[in-house]
Design a protein around this motif. Structure first.
Motif, mmCIF file in Angstrom:
data_model
loop_
_atom_site.group_PDB
_atom_site.id
_atom_site.type_symbol
_atom_site.label_atom_id
_atom_site.label_comp_id
_atom_site.label_asym_id
_atom_site.label_seq_id
_atom_site.Cartn_x
_atom_site.Cartn_y
_atom_site.Cartn_z
ATOM 1 N N GLN A 27 -7.822 -30.900 20.893
ATOM 2 C CA GLN A 27 -6.456 -31.431 20.791
ATOM 3 C C GLN A 27 -6.372 -32.857 21.318
ATOM 4 O O GLN A 27 -5.765 -33.724 20.686
ATOM 5 C CB GLN A 27 -5.491 -30.554 21.607
ATOM 6 N N GLU A 28 -7.000 -33.094 22.476
ATOM 7 C CA GLU A 28 -6.932 -34.419 23.100
ATOM 8 C C GLU A 28 -7.585 -35.487 22.220
ATOM 9 O O GLU A 28 -7.057 -36.588 22.077
ATOM 10 C CB GLU A 28 -7.592 -34.388 24.487
ATOM 11 N N TYR A 29 -8.736 -35.138 21.614
ATOM 12 C CA TYR A 29 -9.416 -36.110 20.750
ATOM 13 C C TYR A 29 -8.585 -36.411 19.506
ATOM 14 O O TYR A 29 -8.496 -37.559 19.069
ATOM 15 C CB TYR A 29 -10.809 -35.603 20.362
ATOM 16 N N LEU A 30 -7.971 -35.382 18.939
ATOM 17 C CA LEU A 30 -7.142 -35.610 17.748
ATOM 18 C C LEU A 30 -5.925 -36.463 18.098
ATOM 19 O O LEU A 30 -5.540 -37.361 17.340
ATOM 20 C CB LEU A 30 -6.708 -34.269 17.138
ATOM 21 N N GLU A 31 -5.340 -36.201 19.266
ATOM 22 C CA GLU A 31 -4.162 -36.970 19.679
ATOM 23 C C GLU A 31 -4.519 -38.416 19.989
ATOM 24 O O GLU A 31 -3.837 -39.342 19.546
ATOM 25 C CB GLU A 31 -3.500 -36.309 20.901
ATOM 26 N N LYS A 32 -5.625 -38.630 20.721
ATOM 27 C CA LYS A 32 -5.953 -40.006 21.117
ATOM 28 C C LYS A 32 -6.454 -40.853 19.938
ATOM 29 O O LYS A 32 -6.411 -42.073 19.996
ATOM 30 C CB LYS A 32 -6.936 -40.026 22.287
ATOM 31 N N THR A 33 -6.898 -40.174 18.867
ATOM 32 C CA THR A 33 -7.295 -40.924 17.667
ATOM 33 C C THR A 33 -6.141 -41.024 16.669
ATOM 34 O O THR A 33 -6.329 -41.456 15.529
ATOM 35 C CB THR A 33 -8.524 -40.271 16.994
ATOM 36 N N GLY A 34 -4.935 -40.613 17.106
ATOM 37 C CA GLY A 34 -3.727 -40.859 16.324
ATOM 38 C C GLY A 34 -3.503 -39.932 15.151
ATOM 39 O O GLY A 34 -2.760 -40.270 14.223
ATOM 40 N N LYS A 35 -4.119 -38.745 15.176
ATOM 41 C CA LYS A 35 -3.945 -37.817 14.048
ATOM 42 C C LYS A 35 -2.703 -36.942 14.248
ATOM 43 O O LYS A 35 -2.479 -36.424 15.346
ATOM 44 C CB LYS A 35 -5.171 -36.906 13.896
#
Length: 311
Positions: A222-230
């Motif tokens: 979740q954190e990676y998807l959020e920080k990459t703006g998805k």
């Protein structure tokens, strides 16, 4: 500039499509069929041709390669497992779990790409991992966020940590790996390919977070998807069984974007999920029930994206 999506797609028209007992060991989406082999292949060809036609009508550049009749390859229709291409001219060959699927790797397909004007600067061959019983099945195992250089992967009998780490180092991708499971006959089993439960497009990410049992790993994804703006669109385990995770975003030669998903995937989604995807892309919905049922794969698996530069 790095692109997340492409307008160039390679697809392999089946010659001997059918049920593969070797892959059925850990692909629980495959189902046997009473119809004879010729009939099944003919129906698969019909579904394939209609799918290709629907892409071409939208202006997508589809390079169709016919499967060779010998050796017999029941899964040749899913070329995304044996190779991937990249904007820097690299082409990666992958180690595959099933010995009979390794026959799908064809030098002439690579030559066809070159003859079509695509530039291959380097071939990275990871197939040596097969000797050690370690596998990484292309963009079945790897969900690539090409812009942010992140590779999502759920560990399984077809996705091992060592070749995964090797890919990350060679290609400059950060690896976000995790366990993902599904309940089969009352018991938790590993999800064999990441692209069953996850799709990352240019602006959206469709993901079955319910299938990640460890809270810390779920949070990491979740954190990676959020920080990459998805924009995250969660799907349920039930929707995943209808191939709702097996989508691919592509574009046509004008740059118009499409999210491709099968008819069964589309009809499993709720109105809010569909409308969210439609905010970003048009949706294309080919019908491939026989291919899904017997092959255990869906539309994403049928499309090998070509990111190679043109000469």
């Amino acid at each position: 500039m790095t692109n997340q999506i492409t307008s160039h797609i390679l697809m392999v028209r089946p010659t001997n499509f059918g049920f593969n007992p070797e892959t059925a060991e850990n692909n629980f989406y495959q189902q046997k069929d009473d119809r004879n082999a010729d009939e099944v292949n003919t129906i698969a060809q019909r579904e394939f041709d209609a799918f290709v036609s629907s892409l071409q009508q939208k202006g997508v550049d589809v390079l169709v390669v016919d499967d060779t009749s010998s050796p017999k390859k029941t899964d040749a229709i899913f070329p995304n497992n044996w190779f991937s291409t990249h904007q820097d001219g690299k082409l990666v060959l992958y180690p595959m779990f099933s010995p009979n699927r390794r026959l799908e790797r064809r030098k002439d397909i690579i030559e066809i790409l070159i003859n079509k004007g695509f530039k291959i600067s380097e071939i990275i061959d990871l197939t040596f991992f097969e000797q050690d019983g370690q596998f990484l099945e292309g963009t079945g195992s790897l969900i690539l966020d090409r812009i942010n250089k992140v590779a999502y992967a759920c560990r399984s009998q077809r996705t091992h940590s060592t070749p995964l780490g090797y890919f990350g180092k060679l290609m400059g991708f950060e690896i976000v790996d995790f366990d993902a499971t599904q309940v089969i006959n009352g018991a938790a089993s590993p999800i064999y390919h990441t692209n069953v439960m996850m799709h990352v497009g240019s602006e959206i990410a469709v993901v079955c977070l319910d299938s990640i049992p460890l809270a810390s790993e779920k949070l990491k994804v979740q954190e990676y998807l959020e920080k990459t703006g998805k924009k995250m669109i969660p799907i349920t385990s039930k929707q995943k069984f209808q191939f709702a995770g097996n989508m691919l975003e592509i574009q046509n030669i004008k740059g118009e974007k499409f999210t491709v998903m099968s008819d069964s995937a589309f009809h499993s989604l709720g109105e809010v999920q569909i409308n969210t995807i439609k905010r970003y892309t048009e949706i294309l919905v080919p019908k491939i029930p026989t291919i899904e049922k017997i092959g255990g794969g869906s539309v994403r698996c049928m499309m090998a994206e070509i990111f190679l530069p043109l000469m």
